[in-house]
Design an enzyme around this catalytic site. Structure first.
Site, PDB file in Angstrom:
ATOM      1  N   ASN A 203      60.920  39.933  79.280  1.00  0.00           N
ATOM      2  CA  ASN A 203      59.756  40.213  78.448  1.00  0.00           C
ATOM      3  C   ASN A 203      60.177  40.147  76.975  1.00  0.00           C
ATOM      4  O   ASN A 203      60.786  41.083  76.470  1.00  0.00           O
ATOM      5  CB  ASN A 203      59.216  41.614  78.806  1.00  0.00           C
TER       6      ASN A 203
ATOM      7  N   LYS B  43      58.354  40.211  74.461  1.00  0.00           N
ATOM      8  CA  LYS B  43      57.427  40.967  73.601  1.00  0.00           C
ATOM      9  C   LYS B  43      57.058  40.104  72.386  1.00  0.00           C
ATOM     10  O   LYS B  43      56.974  38.892  72.501  1.00  0.00           O
ATOM     11  CB  LYS B  43      58.029  42.314  73.226  1.00  0.00           C
TER      12      LYS B  43
ATOM     13  N   HIS C 153      51.410  46.602  80.947  1.00  0.00           N
ATOM     14  CA  HIS C 153      52.624  47.104  80.301  1.00  0.00           C
ATOM     15  C   HIS C 153      52.285  48.358  79.498  1.00  0.00           C
ATOM     16  O   HIS C 153      51.203  48.461  78.921  1.00  0.00           O
ATOM     17  CB  HIS C 153      53.212  46.026  79.384  1.00  0.00           C
TER      18      HIS C 153
ATOM     19  N   GLU D 266      53.099  49.318  76.708  1.00  0.00           N
ATOM     20  CA  GLU D 266      52.745  49.070  75.299  1.00  0.00           C
ATOM     21  C   GLU D 266      51.291  48.625  75.174  1.00  0.00           C
ATOM     22  O   GLU D 266      50.612  48.940  74.190  1.00  0.00           O
ATOM     23  CB  GLU D 266      53.726  48.054  74.689  1.00  0.00           C
TER      24      GLU D 266
ATOM     25  N   GLU E  49      58.264  51.082  85.412  1.00  0.00           N
ATOM     26  CA  GLU E  49      58.833  51.187  84.067  1.00  0.00           C
ATOM     27  C   GLU E  49      58.505  52.562  83.483  1.00  0.00           C
ATOM     28  O   GLU E  49      57.435  52.744  82.885  1.00  0.00           O
ATOM     29  CB  GLU E  49      58.234  50.115  83.151  1.00  0.00           C
TER      30      GLU E  49
ATOM     31  N   GLY F   7      63.079  50.755  75.861  1.00  0.00           N
ATOM     32  CA  GLY F   7      63.619  50.593  74.515  1.00  0.00           C
ATOM     33  C   GLY F   7      64.375  51.798  73.980  1.00  0.00           C
ATOM     34  O   GLY F   7      64.672  51.870  72.794  1.00  0.00           O
TER      35      GLY F   7
ATOM     36  N   SER G  65      65.253  49.776  79.629  1.00  0.00           N
ATOM     37  CA  SER G  65      66.651  49.838  79.187  1.00  0.00           C
ATOM     38  C   SER G  65      67.633  49.260  80.203  1.00  0.00           C
ATOM     39  O   SER G  65      68.750  49.763  80.355  1.00  0.00           O
ATOM     40  CB  SER G  65      67.039  51.284  78.820  1.00  0.00           C
TER      41      SER G  65
HETATM   42  P1  PGA Z   1      63.471  47.353  77.433  1.00  0.00           P
HETATM   43  O1  PGA Z   1      61.956  47.000  77.725  1.00  0.00           O
HETATM   44  O2  PGA Z   1      64.312  46.581  78.419  1.00  0.00           O
HETATM   45  O3  PGA Z   1      63.703  46.950  76.021  1.00  0.00           O
HETATM   46  O4  PGA Z   1      63.609  48.840  77.633  1.00  0.00           O
HETATM   47  C1  PGA Z   1      61.487  46.792  79.034  1.00  0.00           C
HETATM   48  C2  PGA Z   1      60.016  46.478  78.990  1.00  0.00           C
HETATM   49  O5  PGA Z   1      59.315  46.961  78.093  1.00  0.00           O
HETATM   50  O6  PGA Z   1      59.513  45.724  79.842  1.00  0.00           O
END
Ligand code: PGA
Length: 251
Positions: free
Chosen positions: A8, A10, A96, A98, A171, A177, A209
């Site tokens: 991803n 982003k 997601h 976000e 997740e 993150g 992460s």
């Molecule tokens: P990350 O994000 O690996 O940076 O923690 C995972 C995600 O948001 O899908």
């Protein structure tokens, strides 16, 4: 079953950085053993076609990061599932955290998006996960189970449940993150709970992460069918090491 590793990106990437990343990933893959994870790259929408043109390896697949529930209409700024399909995607991330946090997306909307994806033979990667507070209050399992039930697409009329049609991603919001991850036991328990609610054979990825240092342990956890990788997917070596650790022999 072969693990799935979805990247991803982003809202990161330019034409140049995407080319550098794709070229390097493919070079690493050519040097490695032939058996490997199923890789799905999810670049920002405007880069999908360009990335598709850059890919020499037909086994690397493409995904969108979100889609609208409608096929078309007056929805400024949105992208539909048929558009992603036409652009060369096989997958699309929906729900997601976000999107849920910054765009107020509800489980009902996520489910409608997943159904829109399935209607054009795109595989939705449906994200669920509890917040830090929910875990602290002992609510994680209940919250995630409620999300799974509410986001699971309805079978098409007259069709059996969408076996194999969806992918779920667990997740935990607090792990995205942050460098924090649940223990393998916590991940395993949550994946068991999620799989109990899904049609047999539905893959469940872990996200939050994931990096080279913890990937082997996460992939070795029962019920983990792959990873949804954010930050580490933008770093060629880190991403390749995650892909390498998805092979049982590397554990
Ligand atoms: P990350 O994000 O690996 O940076 O923690 C995972 C995600 O948001 O899908």
């Amino acid at each position: 079953m072969q693990k799935i590793v979805a990247a991803n990106w982003k809202m990161h990437g330019t034409l140049d950085s995407a080319r550098a990343l794709v070229t390097a990933i493919e070079a690493h893959l050519r040097e490695g053993p032939p058996e490997r994870a199923d890789i799905v790259l999810c670049p920002p929408g405007v880069l999908i076609r360009a990335v598709q043109a850059m890919l020499a390896d037909p086994c690397i697949r493409l995904g969108g990061q979100d889609c609208h529930a409608q096929a078309q209409g007056a929805f400024t700024g949105d992208v539909s599932a048929p558009m992603l399909k036409e652009a060369g995607c096989t997958h699309v991330i929906v729900g997601h955290s976000e999107r849920r946090a910054h765009h107020g997306e509800t489980d009902a909307q996520v489910r409608a998006k997943a159904e829109a994806a399935l209607s054009v033979q795109l595989i939705p990667i449906i994200c669920v996960g509890e917040s830090r507070e929910e875990r602290a209050q002992g609510q994680a399992a209940a919250v995630v189970a409620a999300q799974v039930k509410a986001c699971l697409p309805a079978p098409a009329p007259g069709k059996p449940p969408q076996q194999g049609g969806c992918v779920f991603a667990y997740e935990p919001v607090w792990a995205i993150g942050t460098g924090l991850t649940p223990t393998p036991e916590e991940i395993g328990a949550m994946h068991r709970n999620i799989k109990d609610l899904l049609p047999d054979g539905t893959p469940v990825l872990y996200g939050g992460s994931v990096k080279a240092a913890n990937a082997a342990e996460i992939f070795a956890t029962a019920g983990v069918d792959g990873a949804l990788v954010g930050g580490a997917s933008l770093d060629v070596r880190g991403f390749f090491e995650i892909v390498s650790r998805s092979r049982p022999a590397a554990v």
